[in-house]
Every structure is written in structure tokens, then in C-alpha cells.
Design a protein around this motif. Structure first.
Motif, PDB file in Angstrom:
ATOM      1  N   THR A   1       7.731  52.932 -11.434  1.00  0.00           N
ATOM      2  CA  THR A   1       6.263  52.955 -11.347  1.00  0.00           C
ATOM      3  C   THR A   1       5.719  51.648 -10.792  1.00  0.00           C
ATOM      4  O   THR A   1       4.524  51.370 -10.913  1.00  0.00           O
ATOM      5  CB  THR A   1       5.634  53.240 -12.728  1.00  0.00           C
ATOM      6  OG1 THR A   1       6.025  52.211 -13.652  1.00  0.00           O
ATOM      7  CG2 THR A   1       6.049  54.591 -13.260  1.00  0.00           C
TER       8      THR A   1
ATOM      9  N   ASN B   1       2.596  51.041  -5.927  1.00  0.00           N
ATOM     10  CA  ASN B   1       1.869  52.306  -5.872  1.00  0.00           C
ATOM     11  C   ASN B   1       2.717  53.497  -6.297  1.00  0.00           C
ATOM     12  O   ASN B   1       2.234  54.633  -6.294  1.00  0.00           O
ATOM     13  CB  ASN B   1       1.338  52.555  -4.454  1.00  0.00           C
ATOM     14  CG  ASN B   1       0.077  51.774  -4.173  1.00  0.00           C
ATOM     15  OD1 ASN B   1      -0.770  51.634  -5.045  1.00  0.00           O
ATOM     16  ND2 ASN B   1      -0.035  51.234  -2.966  1.00  0.00           N
TER      17      ASN B   1
ATOM     18  N   ASP C   1       4.623  56.077  -8.762  1.00  0.00           N
ATOM     19  CA  ASP C   1       4.337  56.620 -10.091  1.00  0.00           C
ATOM     20  C   ASP C   1       5.317  57.764 -10.354  1.00  0.00           C
ATOM     21  O   ASP C   1       4.937  58.871 -10.709  1.00  0.00           O
ATOM     22  CB  ASP C   1       2.891  57.123 -10.160  1.00  0.00           C
ATOM     23  CG  ASP C   1       2.418  57.245 -11.614  1.00  0.00           C
ATOM     24  OD1 ASP C   1       2.698  56.332 -12.405  1.00  0.00           O
ATOM     25  OD2 ASP C   1       1.779  58.262 -11.938  1.00  0.00           O
TER      26      ASP C   1
ATOM     27  N   ARG D   1       9.185  47.580  -4.042  1.00  0.00           N
ATOM     28  CA  ARG D   1       7.874  47.705  -4.680  1.00  0.00           C
ATOM     29  C   ARG D   1       7.604  46.641  -5.739  1.00  0.00           C
ATOM     30  O   ARG D   1       6.452  46.357  -6.054  1.00  0.00           O
ATOM     31  CB  ARG D   1       7.730  49.101  -5.282  1.00  0.00           C
ATOM     32  CG  ARG D   1       7.810  50.224  -4.243  1.00  0.00           C
ATOM     33  CD  ARG D   1       7.681  51.582  -4.885  1.00  0.00           C
ATOM     34  NE  ARG D   1       7.846  52.679  -3.940  1.00  0.00           N
ATOM     35  CZ  ARG D   1       6.857  53.222  -3.229  1.00  0.00           C
ATOM     36  NH1 ARG D   1       5.637  52.742  -3.335  1.00  0.00           N
ATOM     37  NH2 ARG D   1       7.097  54.232  -2.407  1.00  0.00           N
TER      38      ARG D   1
ATOM     39  N   ASN E   1      -3.039  53.929  -8.650  1.00  0.00           N
ATOM     40  CA  ASN E   1      -1.952  54.134  -7.695  1.00  0.00           C
ATOM     41  C   ASN E   1      -2.452  54.877  -6.460  1.00  0.00           C
ATOM     42  O   ASN E   1      -3.251  55.814  -6.562  1.00  0.00           O
ATOM     43  CB  ASN E   1      -0.818  54.932  -8.333  1.00  0.00           C
ATOM     44  CG  ASN E   1      -0.086  54.143  -9.399  1.00  0.00           C
ATOM     45  OD1 ASN E   1       0.264  52.993  -9.181  1.00  0.00           O
ATOM     46  ND2 ASN E   1       0.124  54.754 -10.550  1.00  0.00           N
TER      47      ASN E   1
ATOM     48  N   LEU F   1      -1.387  57.377  -3.880  1.00  0.00           N
ATOM     49  CA  LEU F   1      -0.324  58.372  -3.772  1.00  0.00           C
ATOM     50  C   LEU F   1      -0.567  59.311  -2.601  1.00  0.00           C
ATOM     51  O   LEU F   1      -1.649  59.339  -2.014  1.00  0.00           O
ATOM     52  CB  LEU F   1      -0.202  59.143  -5.084  1.00  0.00           C
ATOM     53  CG  LEU F   1       0.132  58.277  -6.315  1.00  0.00           C
ATOM     54  CD1 LEU F   1      -0.071  59.058  -7.598  1.00  0.00           C
ATOM     55  CD2 LEU F   1       1.561  57.760  -6.209  1.00  0.00           C
TER      56      LEU F   1
END
Length: 478
Positions: free
Chosen positions: A49, A52, A54, A157, A281, A283
Motif C-alpha cells: 500500500t 498510490n 492500495d 513506491r 490514493n 488509482l
């Protein structure tokens, strides 16, 4: 050298730094999967997570049912993988959990891999530890399904210097179970901005034509591909290819087998992203992309990995097919202490005894004083296999002179999850002393569908040494 008649001296020959569980660890007896839902574990212990991303089925972890016990829409669970999770949950055929701590195999935690049929790694962003890699690879080798989802190179990330390409390649090439290209492919260090990879023509393939629909295309929105190496593993197969590619290059989705287990690779996380997740986030809804059939691909692959298709590849403990394989990890001890649990000094390359092949072997007892050594490994015997043969080479030398009294013994046993001895396969002693190695073999077919512990126990009396030397173990199933 073979034929030692003086007590052993292990100083300098002991493998230091054992980080193993106690020998004879209790492990779960796996029930037949046909009688229970397919058990899927989604990993969220490796920065899934971060940034961005998740990549979770629900914010309720480990059990997504804590957020909504009867979800009907993907928004009933929170996470960019909630569409995937809810679709499985609604069938009534799947039990889903999320791992939030280090992955283990053969332990007692609720999310131990021995409790599951399939592990999903949705773009991990931190390296797996040595112990985790052993757990994952042993899990697959013993019949588990592994779903590896990558992203493009440079998708770091959490800014720790590692991206999913590097992390998954490290899992396959730097582990204690098999680092010799075990799955027959490597992940390419590429960043492909966009494409709609097409499925091959294979009407019998359960991933492309499964119970969740027919797969025609997938999606790349900054992703990568894999290079296949069928010479290393003939089971590897590309199912969807980047435009303009085929054969061993440009495979965007591929499957393979390892031991009794199944493996799937997907080159981008965008196809599993349903566009919804936790606040903050950014997505992308690749799950419902109109130009692709990503939902069918993810769900069919999950079913195949868990053994639900009963067609091709490896199998979990309760599946309906059997892949011929050798199941023991580090079976010749050449990786030192990995995979096995042993008392100090048992796995060694000491020159005081000799390996049958290679440099390392297992040496139990041999002290000439009251002493007990143990050596053990847990293993799952696939339910569908009708033949399961445990074999090992044993050399016994002794300083005992009796031809009638067994002063020192080696027991070969099978244990269940409570540490209870299910069977003593054989007992050897100083009376079995002889030059050279002798192969010993036993049928374990009666334990099909179970995860059991194979245990060797060497026990010595108060005087005169007896050494029990083991090499080249195997558990062959078919």
C-alpha cells in the motif's frame, strides 16, 4: 572418511548461525481442499500500500469479512483489489485472508502458508527475507499456488531502492530451495507505457477459458514482461503476449509449475486495480477496462492456482491431479542448514566423515557420550499422488564391539501436527555398521493429502561412538 571409530570433534566443522525452528516442529495436517473452500492468502506485509498503491482486498485484516460479512458489491470492501476479493467471496468457494506480518511455512500462526492453497503477491515493494523466500518456495514445491504480480521497472513506491521486478527476480534466483531458474522464466527490466496484450489460441487452457469467462486481452499501463526459458522448466507457458511478441519473449502473463505447485506471473498491477481504495490514493480502474478481460484472467488464474480446475500443472494437497516430483528441499544438504531443522553440527562438511555426493551431509551422534541429535523437515504429500517414496542413503560406523546389543540408535519417524509419532519407519543401530552408504526406502503413500514432519533421531549411550551419516534424501511422488 568412512569408517570412523573414534569420537567425533565438531569444533570448526559446525555450521554457525542456525536460524531454524526446533527440530520436530509440529505442523498442520492439511485437510482435503475438496471439502473446504479454496484458501487464498493476499500479502500485505511488503509495502503493497506504499505510495498510490492500495493492493488489498479489504481494510479489515487478516479477515475481510470483518468489514462486511456478506459483500455484494466491490465497494462493500475497501481496497483496490476489492473487486477481486468480492468476486471470489460471492461464489462461496473461497476463503480469503490477508497477511500483515512475515510469511512463514510450517508455523502456528493463522496466516501461516500451510493453512492456504494459494499465495498472492500483488506488487511487493520490499525484499523478502531469507526465511520468507524459503517459506514461499517450499510452500509452492509442496503443492501451493503462487500468483506473482509485478509492475514496471523503477516502480519503487516506498523509495527503498527495490521494485517489484527486482524483488520477484530475487525470490526466484536467491533462495535456499532452488535458485536454478525454478519456474523457467525471469522478469524483464522494462517499463512499457501501454498495450493490450493478446491471449494465445488454446481452447483447453483453464486460465484462458475458465469458469469465470474467456480471456482475450489484458492491459499494460506501465508494466513489464517476462522472458521464458523452457530449457530450465518445460512447464512454463506464455498465455498473453505484448503486441508483436511470441514464443519465449514478451510474455505478459505466464504460468508454470514447481514441484507439486503452480505458478502464475502477471507483468502489471494495473489490470487488478479496480479504481477504488483508501482515501488519498490515485488509482486506475484496469479491472473494468472495456478493452480487456482482466477480471476473467485474475479469477480463472486464482481458480487454477488453487487446484480448482483439476487440469494441468501442479496441485495442492487436496486436488485431483498429481505431478511427478521430488518434494524435499535441500535434499542433498548442499545449501547447508536451509530447509531442514537440526541440532547444532548435524549438517556439516567436516572431513571426519564423507558425503556420498557433493560436500555436505547430515551426521547424527558420533560423540562417544550420552547425546541426542535430530534432523527434520515438514512436507506435504499431495492427495492425488498414489506413490510417495521416501529414500535416503545411510552410512553407519561404530566403535562398539557387540554383535548382539544395540547401544546407539537412529529412528526414522513420521510425526503429525501435535508432534505425535504416526509411524516409526525404521530403527538402525550400531549393529548396522558397514562400510559405504546403503540406500533405504519407505512408502509414505498413506499420508497423501497431509503435511507431516519427517524426523531422524540419533541417540547415543555413555561410551563408544556410533555415527549415523545421511545424504541424498528424496521424497518422490507420482
Amino acid at each position: 572418511m568412512l569408517g570412523l571409530t573414534v569420537p567425533r570433534h565438531r569444533l570448526g566443522a559446525v555450521l554457525a548461525g542456525f536460524s531454524l525452528v526446533a527440530a520436530g516442529v509440529a505442523v498442520q495436517v492439511t485437510p482435503a481442499a475438496a471439502a473446504t473452500p479454496h484458501r487464498i492468502l493476499f500479502d500485505n506485509a511488503h509495502a503493497e500500500t506504499a505510495g498510490n498503491a492500495d493492493w488489498i482486498v479489504s481494510t479489515s485484516q487478516p479477515d475481510p469479512l470483518g468489514e462486511d460479512s456478506s459483500p455484494s458489491a466491490e465497494t462493500d470492501w475497501t481496497g483496490a483489489l476489492s473487486s477481486w476479493g468480492v468476486a471470489l467471496q460471492k461464489t462461496g468457494d473461497y476463503s480469503l485472508k490477508t497477511a500483515t506480518s512475515a510469511l512463514t511455512y510450517g508455523g502456528s500462526s493463522a496466516t501461516d502458508l500451510s493453512n492456504f492453497d494459494t499465495l498472492v503477491l500483488p506488487e511487493p515493494n520490499t525484499l523478502f527475507t531469507t526465511a520468507e523466500k524459503t517459506a514461499i518456495m517450499t510452500f509452492v514445491k509442496n503443492g501451493g499456488g503462487l500468483f506473482m504480480i509485478s509492475d514496471h521497472t523503477g516502480a519503487d513506491r516506498n523509495n527503498d531502492g527495490e521494485d517489484a521486478v527486482e524483488i520477484l527476480n530475487d525470490l526466484m534466483t536467491n533462495n535456499s530451495v532452488d535458485s536454478t531458474d525454478p519456474f523457467g522464466f525471469s522478469i524483464d527490466s522494462l517499463s512499457i507505457s501501454s498495450d493490450y496484450p493478446s491471449a494465445i489460441s488454446d481452447s483447453s487452457n483453464p486460465v484462458l477459458h475458465g469458469s469465470f469467462g474467456t480471456v482475450t486481452k489484458s492491459l499494460i499501463a506501465s508494466g513489464t514482461t517476462a522472458t521464458l526459458k523452457p530449457a530450465d522448466n518445460s512447464a512454463v507457458k506464455g498465455l498473453l503476449y505484448r503486441t508483436g511478441y511470441s514464443g519465449n519473449t514478451g510474455a505478459f502473463f505466464a504460468t508454470s509449475t514447481f514441484g507439486s505447485g503452480r505458478v502464475a506471473f502477471w507483468g502489471d498491477s494495473s489490470p487488478i486495480d479496480d479504481g477504488t481504495g483508501q482515501s488519498g490514493n490515485t488509482l486506475y480502474d484496469g479491472w473494468n477496462d472495456s478493452g480487456a478481460t482482466n477480471a476473467a484472467l485474475a479469477l480463472n488464474a486464482t481458480e487454477w492456482l488453487a487446484g480448482g480446475s483439476g487440469s494441468g500443472g501442479g496441485d495442492d494437497g487436496g486436488g485431483s491431479t498429481c505431478t511427478s516430483a521430488q518434494l524435499l528441499g535441500n535434499n542433498g544438504f548442499e545449501s547447508g542448514s536451509s530447509t531442514w531443522s537440526a541440532t547444532s553440527g548435524v549438517i556439516t562438511n567436516s572431513g571426519d566423515e564423507s558425503a556420498r555426493t557433493g560436500s555436505y551431509y547430515a551426521w547424527l551422534a558420533g560423540y562417544g557420550s550420552v547425546h541426542t541429535d535430530t534432523l527434520s523437515q515438514s512436507v506435504t504429500v499431495p492427495a492425488a499422488c498414489t506413490t510417495a517414496t521416501l529414500s535416503f542413503y545411510l552410512h553407519v560406523d561404530t566403535a562398539e564391539t557387540s554383535t548382539s546389543t544395540a547401544y546407539d540408535t537412529l529412528k526414522v519417524q513420521v510425526l503429525n501436527s501435535s508432534g505425535t509419532v504416526l509411524s516409526t519407519l525404521a530403527t538402525y543401530s550400531n549393529l548396522n555398521a558397514a562400510s559405504g552408504y546403503t540406500q533405504r526406502s519407505f512408502s509414505l503413500a498413506g499420508y497423501a493429502g497431509q503435511t507431516v514432519t519427517l524426523k531422524f533421531t540419533g541417540t547415543e549411550g555413555s561410551t563408544l561412538q556410533t555415527s549415523f551419516v545421511i545424504d541424498d534424501t528424496a521424497l518422490n511422488v507420482s
